[in-house]
Design a protein around this motif. Structure first.
Motif, PDB file in Angstrom:
ATOM      1  N   ASP A 129      39.082  50.089  50.516  1.00  0.00           N
ATOM      2  CA  ASP A 129      39.719  48.821  50.159  1.00  0.00           C
ATOM      3  C   ASP A 129      39.268  48.338  48.779  1.00  0.00           C
ATOM      4  N   GLN A 130      37.994  48.448  48.501  1.00  0.00           N
ATOM      5  CA  GLN A 130      37.483  48.044  47.187  1.00  0.00           C
ATOM      6  C   GLN A 130      38.094  48.878  46.074  1.00  0.00           C
ATOM      7  N   ALA A 131      38.241  50.186  46.308  1.00  0.00           N
ATOM      8  CA  ALA A 131      38.866  51.056  45.311  1.00  0.00           C
ATOM      9  C   ALA A 131      40.323  50.650  45.095  1.00  0.00           C
ATOM     10  N   GLU A 132      41.023  50.326  46.153  1.00  0.00           N
ATOM     11  CA  GLU A 132      42.425  49.903  46.042  1.00  0.00           C
ATOM     12  C   GLU A 132      42.533  48.571  45.297  1.00  0.00           C
ATOM     13  N   ILE A 133      41.627  47.639  45.596  1.00  0.00           N
ATOM     14  CA  ILE A 133      41.628  46.360  44.886  1.00  0.00           C
ATOM     15  C   ILE A 133      41.397  46.579  43.396  1.00  0.00           C
ATOM     16  N   THR A 134      40.445  47.442  43.056  1.00  0.00           N
ATOM     17  CA  THR A 134      40.171  47.742  41.642  1.00  0.00           C
ATOM     18  C   THR A 134      41.390  48.370  40.978  1.00  0.00           C
ATOM     19  N   ARG A 135      42.061  49.275  41.656  1.00  0.00           N
ATOM     20  CA  ARG A 135      43.255  49.921  41.101  1.00  0.00           C
ATOM     21  C   ARG A 135      44.361  48.893  40.869  1.00  0.00           C
ATOM     22  N   LEU A 136      44.561  48.011  41.855  1.00  0.00           N
ATOM     23  CA  LEU A 136      45.604  46.993  41.720  1.00  0.00           C
ATOM     24  C   LEU A 136      45.281  45.991  40.614  1.00  0.00           C
ATOM     25  N   ARG A 137      44.017  45.637  40.445  1.00  0.00           N
ATOM     26  CA  ARG A 137      43.628  44.753  39.348  1.00  0.00           C
ATOM     27  C   ARG A 137      43.917  45.420  37.994  1.00  0.00           C
ATOM     28  N   GLY A 138      43.662  46.715  37.936  1.00  0.00           N
ATOM     29  CA  GLY A 138      43.970  47.443  36.690  1.00  0.00           C
ATOM     30  C   GLY A 138      45.457  47.399  36.380  1.00  0.00           C
ATOM     31  N   ILE A 139      46.286  47.533  37.396  1.00  0.00           N
ATOM     32  CA  ILE A 139      47.747  47.468  37.207  1.00  0.00           C
ATOM     33  C   ILE A 139      48.157  46.066  36.767  1.00  0.00           C
ATOM     34  N   ILE A 140      47.580  45.047  37.373  1.00  0.00           N
ATOM     35  CA  ILE A 140      47.895  43.655  36.999  1.00  0.00           C
ATOM     36  C   ILE A 140      47.545  43.396  35.549  1.00  0.00           C
ATOM     37  N   ILE A 141      46.353  43.874  35.138  1.00  0.00           N
ATOM     38  CA  ILE A 141      45.920  43.664  33.752  1.00  0.00           C
ATOM     39  C   ILE A 141      46.846  44.415  32.794  1.00  0.00           C
ATOM     40  N   SER A 142      47.211  45.659  33.156  1.00  0.00           N
ATOM     41  CA  SER A 142      48.078  46.448  32.273  1.00  0.00           C
ATOM     42  C   SER A 142      49.473  45.798  32.156  1.00  0.00           C
ATOM     43  N   LEU A 143      49.883  45.060  33.150  1.00  0.00           N
ATOM     44  CA  LEU A 143      51.191  44.370  33.091  1.00  0.00           C
ATOM     45  C   LEU A 143      51.075  42.998  32.424  1.00  0.00           C
ATOM     46  N   GLY A 144      49.872  42.635  32.010  1.00  0.00           N
ATOM     47  CA  GLY A 144      49.684  41.392  31.271  1.00  0.00           C
ATOM     48  C   GLY A 144      49.339  40.207  32.130  1.00  0.00           C
ATOM     49  N   GLY A 145      48.966  40.376  33.345  1.00  0.00           N
ATOM     50  CA  GLY A 145      48.638  39.263  34.232  1.00  0.00           C
ATOM     51  C   GLY A 145      47.144  39.007  34.303  1.00  0.00           C
ATOM     52  N   GLN A 146      46.790  37.940  34.971  1.00  0.00           N
ATOM     53  CA  GLN A 146      45.390  37.599  35.200  1.00  0.00           C
ATOM     54  C   GLN A 146      44.973  38.102  36.581  1.00  0.00           C
ATOM     55  N   PRO A 147      43.877  38.812  36.654  1.00  0.00           N
ATOM     56  CA  PRO A 147      43.457  39.327  37.979  1.00  0.00           C
ATOM     57  C   PRO A 147      42.898  38.233  38.867  1.00  0.00           C
TER      58      PRO A 147
END
Length: 88
Positions: free
Chosen positions: A70-88
């Motif tokens: 779950d932690q790895a998935e959260i980190t991956r999703l935060r990376g996607i959010i940041i790459s799309l220009g959002g705030q994690p």
């Protein structure tokens, strides 16, 4: 007192002391049996609890691996959010 009377008294004392020894021996045997049963019961309980602890450790390890995933998935999703220009 003649020899017959003394012999009878000694025989009575011997029988009496033999009875006391037999009584005390039986009490010791009963106590030993009780301790043996108690020891057997405690060992069974210990084995049951050891099995339960082992099962709980397995469940804890499984939960820990799920948390890591779950932690790895959260980190991956935060990376996607940041790459799309959002705030994690």
């Amino acid at each position: 007192m003649d020899a017959t009377t003394i012999g009878a008294i000694l025989a009575f004392a011997g029988v009496l002391s033999g009875s006391v020894v037999a009584y005390l021996g039986k009490r010791g045997e009963n106590a030993l049996t009780g301790y043996t049963n108690l020891t057997g019961t405690l060992q069974k309980e210990r084995d049951r609890l050891d099995a339960k602890v082992t099962e709980l450790h397995k469940e804890l390890a499984e939960q820990s691996s799920l948390r890591a995933a779950d932690q790895a998935e959260i980190t991956r999703l935060r990376g996607i959010i940041i790459s799309l220009g959002g705030q994690p």
